[in-house]
Design a protein around this motif. Structure first.
Motif, mmCIF file in Angstrom:
data_model
loop_
_atom_site.group_PDB
_atom_site.id
_atom_site.type_symbol
_atom_site.label_atom_id
_atom_site.label_comp_id
_atom_site.label_asym_id
_atom_site.label_seq_id
_atom_site.Cartn_x
_atom_site.Cartn_y
_atom_site.Cartn_z
ATOM 1 N N VAL B 73 0.791 -1.322 0.043
ATOM 2 C CA VAL B 73 0.033 0.207 0.162
ATOM 3 C C VAL B 73 0.751 1.246 0.231
ATOM 4 C CG1 VAL B 73 -1.772 1.454 1.249
ATOM 5 C CG2 VAL B 73 -1.924 -1.100 1.193
ATOM 6 N N PHE B 74 1.833 1.380 0.673
ATOM 7 C CA PHE B 74 2.932 2.352 0.896
ATOM 8 C C PHE B 74 3.407 2.711 -0.390
ATOM 9 C CE2 PHE B 74 7.031 3.952 1.275
ATOM 10 C CZ PHE B 74 6.660 5.143 1.733
ATOM 11 N N LEU B 75 3.994 1.336 -1.074
ATOM 12 C CA LEU B 75 4.331 1.574 -2.409
ATOM 13 C C LEU B 75 3.322 2.232 -3.543
ATOM 14 C CD1 LEU B 75 6.734 -1.622 -2.668
ATOM 15 C CD2 LEU B 75 7.521 0.915 -2.332
ATOM 16 N N LEU B 76 2.234 2.103 -3.317
ATOM 17 C CA LEU B 76 1.154 2.439 -4.290
ATOM 18 C C LEU B 76 1.311 3.953 -4.326
ATOM 19 C CD1 LEU B 76 -2.025 0.521 -3.909
ATOM 20 C CD2 LEU B 76 -0.271 0.333 -5.633
ATOM 21 N N VAL B 77 1.415 4.475 -3.019
ATOM 22 C CA VAL B 77 1.517 5.923 -3.047
ATOM 23 C C VAL B 77 2.930 6.781 -2.763
ATOM 24 C CG1 VAL B 77 0.630 7.785 -1.212
ATOM 25 C CG2 VAL B 77 -0.372 5.557 -1.405
ATOM 26 N N GLY B 78 3.885 6.180 -2.161
ATOM 27 C CA GLY B 78 5.029 6.603 -2.187
ATOM 28 C C GLY B 78 5.691 7.287 -3.330
ATOM 29 N N PRO B 79 6.166 6.319 -4.427
ATOM 30 C CA PRO B 79 6.607 6.922 -5.656
ATOM 31 C C PRO B 79 5.861 8.118 -6.194
ATOM 32 C CG PRO B 79 6.783 4.696 -5.529
ATOM 33 C CD PRO B 79 5.677 4.890 -4.471
ATOM 34 N N GLY B 80 4.567 7.638 -6.393
ATOM 35 C CA GLY B 80 3.651 8.772 -6.872
ATOM 36 C C GLY B 80 3.796 10.092 -6.369
ATOM 37 N N ALA B 81 3.843 9.979 -4.965
ATOM 38 C CA ALA B 81 3.722 11.172 -4.197
ATOM 39 C C ALA B 81 5.059 12.070 -4.346
ATOM 40 C CB ALA B 81 3.688 11.023 -2.656
ATOM 41 N N GLY B 475 3.083 9.258 2.083
ATOM 42 C CA GLY B 475 2.843 7.737 2.220
ATOM 43 C C GLY B 475 2.425 7.020 3.343
ATOM 44 N N ALA B 476 3.045 7.706 4.296
ATOM 45 C CA ALA B 476 2.572 6.967 5.875
ATOM 46 C C ALA B 476 1.309 7.611 6.147
ATOM 47 C CB ALA B 476 4.032 7.705 6.673
ATOM 48 N N MET B 477 1.069 8.719 5.713
ATOM 49 C CA MET B 477 -0.312 9.272 6.153
ATOM 50 C C MET B 477 -1.500 8.530 5.572
ATOM 51 S SD MET B 477 0.520 13.491 6.165
ATOM 52 C CE MET B 477 -0.893 14.067 6.689
ATOM 53 N N VAL B 478 -1.043 8.121 4.326
ATOM 54 C CA VAL B 478 -2.304 7.561 3.315
ATOM 55 C C VAL B 478 -2.307 6.070 4.087
ATOM 56 C CG1 VAL B 478 -2.817 6.423 1.390
ATOM 57 C CG2 VAL B 478 -1.975 8.703 1.492
#
Lengths: 252, 672
Positions: B73-81, B475-478
């Motif tokens: 889940v983190f990887l879904l957001v982190g790079p995009g963020a 990413g951590a927030m999401v």
């Protein structure tokens, strides 16, 4: 786009959706044909109210207004008692025709070209979609094989048409099952089958011949035994006793 | 001349929490490129395999699945963020990346249950959609959520697509929710961008918003609030942008908002009222701002329609919104009062009803998500109230009166409600209110947090390292937000007792299907929460529900004897069949209750015993008509027919009985 062109296009679309509906066309084709209902009514509404927006805003407004129009269309179809597939097609068609007639199609232009994707990036997108496909396949497979409990159902109910007891066994697993069945009344064996094979993913229906005597209710019990003679399933029905439905119909 | 000490102190405080730095605003300088969105798409799709793998491991009960899942889940957001929040990028590039992130978070719900509806609320609306599809009529009776048929805004487009495209309700719902998700991410980004005039602030704010507890879970489900929330965002954006637009565009915006209000009113009660309240607040800001050229007429008109539409709809359909919502709100407020006064200790955080707790690391992530927002609110609240998007060009100072941007002030005031939603979430009765309100309030909170972040990060920290830190925090927030809203249920596990989606498995589905095929539709069933929704949707039965005023029936399952009290429940509830799930005796339910709210507390916080559940076997006038191993169905119509002195059923039962007899169409092989 001229009003006449738009109306002709609408007539062809309605016909195509109808033919696909009646002809049981593949769902992918039908979805492709039906997809414009999620965009075009809203887009025409913008034209109808002479609202000009930047492309992204126009797209968003069209999507949301189309959903809004489908909602209102549904309410109108409910009032007309026509919430059927044909009703939806006619309803959406009429609304779209009205929107075109009131000038909705006047400002529809061909879509603007979006910034082109370089060939290397096209390859990247193709790989990405292939990867997404593998993820979908994996998750669908996992969901299908996730069967924590054995699906084996047995029932014993009174058949509405004949009034006879009917026993049913459903094997929801893919493998065949070999079981033993015993049906007994009070102090007597009605039926005893030492070997009963129920094929995988199939249902077996079996009438049970029991004479019901109103003055002497009798409990009929059916037991399904697994291989090691343990009870797998057990059902019981009282015959001869007046049930609520009987009481209702006899006016007691 | 030296300043007095209080002025110096105030200056220091204002420097910390209120002074805005115009250089924090970002102007895009690089042209649009597909490179970053294509890369994010590739990483996301690769990562979806990890999500699928983790869900598969979870189904097998592997402990390692928890770590893999949340990492994915983190990887879904982190790079995009990282790529969406870089300085000087074109806003369309940022938006494309955010859309990919938004859809990927929607896919998490799909990967959880890919072949059917899997969450409690989804079943409630599935029943309404099925009624529309099969009865070709609206407003049919839905015993598991009586108010749902009265707000068919979600179900109507779903059914329209089903009918026209010949696809299932589930497939249609996935398309509708994907559209809703796409539109909501775009609208959020546009709201933030138009208020801040900065694509970077908008990108950060949108990702912060994705960290609210509803985005990953509740607003990815097939529930009426999911669609209504998009209409809310649409109207909010149109109202907020009235300020900056010229006269012609203002009237266009007003027209669009007015067109959207009826659709919203028919979709969800609470969201339509909240939209009206927020539209009124923004209109009030326009009225109060002592500056010429405010869009007062347009805002007033939108406000009038936003109030009128839900009221007219409520007048037409007379929904039981009051009895449905009032106890929830009053109980929540009372619980909040008790919590604040120290009379009660509040809700146990991160612990399910069956005692399962979220791993410590995930708890910390969940709490840090709220903490990040709180810190952002502290540093960003006054900066938002004094926010001036034109400060850089106009060369003027920030001021509280008159404020420079009504839309920024409106978002700031919305953000001020955030602590209240957190406080509600700490209570037992008010948890749901806090959870529901958090998505609305988070629109403001996300903007304030983004203002705060960019104030400290934008001007000075523009390097790769600081960008990495920012994307990790986002990413951590999401991830934390998803943990707060979804908890352990986000990941599939082996079968769990009373765990809604985690309890739905092939036996329950087969039994519900059997009930429809063999018993016909519209029978009154008593069943637990999970089997009740299966019977209502797949079985098309009428499970008893205390939500609609049916008599409490949990007592049927908590005694060894089938005596007078239990028989009276059967008679007063006009019960036809009782479904007994023997697995309930094995553990406490993960979600709230077995049969009806409060049943566990009323029976000593223990599961019903197996001998209690099987007591119907010992009753001579009860037939055990179906046995599926874990689930047994008893025919109790014989009990009902015996004329004993009973408490008369209330009027609504009589009404339901009439409906029942009208709606029962004997099917093939039906046993009346």
């Amino acid at each position: 786009m001229t009003r006449r062109t738009a109306l002709v296009a609408l007539a062809f679309w309605t016909l195509a959706v109808h033919v696909a509906m009646v002809g049981q066309a593949p769902p992918a084709l039908r979805l492709l044909l039906a997809a414009p209902v999620l965009y075009m009514p809203g887009r025409l509404t913008l034209g109808c109210f002479n609202i000009r927006q930047p492309p992204l805003d126009r797209g968003l407004s069209s999507l949301l207004l189309s959903i809004g129009i489908l909602i209102m269309c549904g309410l109108a179809l409910h009032l007309a008692q026509a919430l059927t597939p044909a009703g939806w097609l006619i309803g959406v068609g009429i609304v779209t025709a009205l929107l075109i007639a009131f000038g909705g199609a006047a400002d529809i232009e061909p879509p603007r070209p979006i910034p082109s994707l370089q060939p290397a990036l096209v390859g990247q997108v193709v790989v990405a979609l292939a990867l997404a496909g593998t993820a979908f396949r994996a998750t669908l497979h996992d969901a299908r094989v996730d069967r924590p409990f054995e699906v084996l159902e047995m029932w014993l109910v009174k058949d509405a048409a004949t009034g006879r007891l009917q026993l049913g066994i459903h094997n929801g697993e893919s493998a065949d099952k070999t079981l033993a069945l015993e049906i007994r009344g009070e102090g007597r064996i009605v039926e005893d089958r030492r070997t009963l094979t129920v094929r995988g993913n199939s249902t077996m229906l079996h009438p049970v011949d029991v004479v019901a005597v109103p003055e002497k209710p009798e409990a009929i019990t059916a037991v399904l035994y697994a291989k090691n003679d343990t009870i797998a399933r057990r059902v019981k029905v009282l015959v001869g006793a007046k049930q609520s439905a009987d009481l209702d119909s006899s006016g007691e | 001349m030296t300043l007095p000490s209080w002025r110096r102190a105030w200056s220091a405080i204002w420097w910390l929490i209120g002074r805005s730095d115009p250089s924090a605003l970002d102007a895009h300088t690089l042209p649009f490129s597909w490179r970053a969105p294509a890369f994010v798409l590739l990483v996301t799709c690769a990562d979806l395999n990890l999500v699928a793998y983790a869900q598969g491991l979870g189904r097998e009960g592997e402990a390692s699945s928890v770590f893999i899942f949340w990492l994915s889940v983190f990887l879904l957001v982190g790079p995009g963020a990282y790529l969406a929040t870089r300085p000087n990028r074109d806003w369309k590039e940022r938006l494309a990346i955010l859309v990919i992130i938004g859809q990927s978070l929607h896919l998490i719900r799909f990967f959880h249950t890919p072949t059917r509806f899997g969450f409690f609320d989804e079943f409630l609306h599935w029943r309404t959609a099925l009624d529309i599809l099969e009865l070709h009529s609206l407003f049919a009776f839905n015993s598991i959520l009586p108010i749902s048929p009265l707000y068919p805004g979600l179900e109507l487009p779903t059914v329209a697509l089903c009918e026209l495209a010949g696809i299932s309700i589930f497939a249609s719902s996935i398309i509708i929710i994907a559209i809703a998700r796409f539109v909501s991410v775009c609208l959020l980004f546009l709201i933030f961008r138009e208020t801040a005039r900065s694509g970077r602030i908008a990108a950060i704010a949108t990702i912060v918003f994705m960290g609210n507890s509803s985005f990953g879970n509740f607003h990815a489900q097939y529930a009426y609030e999911t669609l209504a929330f998009v209409f809310f965002l649409y109207i909010l954006r149109l109202v907020l942008t009235l300020e900056e637009a010229d006269a012609g565009v203002r009237w266009d915006n007003a027209k669009l908002a007015i067109l959207a209000t009826p659709a919203l009113a028919v979709t969800h009660h609470l969201t339509s009222y909240l939209t009206a309240a927020i539209a009124a607040s923004v209109a009030l800001l326009y009225f109060l701002r002592p500056v010429r050229g405010q869009p007062r007429r347009q805002a007033g008109l939108v406000m009038a329609f936003a109030f009128a539409a839900p009221l007219v709809w409520a007048w037409l359909i007379k929904p039981p919104t009051g009895p449905y919502l009032t106890p929830l709100i009053l109980e929540g407020l009372a619980d909040l009062g008790r919590l604040l006064s120290g009379a009660s200790g509040g809700r146990k955080l991160f612990v399910a009803s069956d005692g399962t707790s979220v791993p410590l690391l995930l708890q910390l992530l969940g709490m840090s998500s709220v903490l990040f927002v709180a810190v952002g609110l502290f540093f960003g609240f006054f900066r938002t109230l004094t926010f001036d998007p034109a400060a850089k060009d106009a060369g003027r100072d920030a001021s509280l009166w008159p404020w420079r941007s009504s839309s920024a002030v409106a978002l700031g005031l919305l953000a001020a409600c955030y602590p209240l939603t957190v406080a509600f979430r700490l209570t037992v009765a008010g948890w749901e209110i806090g959870n529901r309100l958090s998505s609305f309030v988070s629109v403001g909170a996300a903007f304030v947090v983004a203002i705060s972040i960019t104030h400290f990060f934008q001007a000075r920290w523009r390097g790769r390292r600081s960008m990495t830190i920012l994307s990790v925090v986002l990413g951590a927030m999401v991830v934390g937000g998803m943990i707060n809203g979804w908890g352990v249920a986000a990941l599939r596990t082996t079968y769990k007792v009373g765990a809604d989606g985690q309890s739905v498995e092939p036996v329950g589905l087969a039994v519900a299907e059997w009930s429809r095929r063999t018993l016909g539709q519209g029978n009154r069933f008593v069943a637990d929460r999970v089997n009740g929704i299966l019977l209502s949707t797949i079985g098309r039965q009428l499970p008893l529900s205390t939500l609609f005023g049916d008599p409490g029936f949990a007592g049927l399952f908590y005694d060894e004897k089938f005596s007078y009290a239990e028989r009276n429940i059967v008679r007063s509830g006009d019960v036809d069949y009782v479904l007994v799930d023997l697995r309930l005796s094995q553990a406490l339910p993960r979600v709230g209750h077995y049969y009806e709210p409060g049943d566990i507390e009323a029976h000593g916080d223990v599961p019903p015993r197996l001998q209690d559940l099987l007591k119907f076997d010992r009753a001579a006038d009860v037939d055990r008509i179906m046995d599926a191993g874990q689930i047994v169905i008893y025919d109790v119509r014989g009990v009902r027919s015996v004329r004993l002195p009973v408490i008369d059923p209330p009027a609504w039962v009589a009404c339901r009985i009439c409906w029942l007899h009208r709606s029962r169409a004997p099917g093939e092989g039906e046993t009346p």
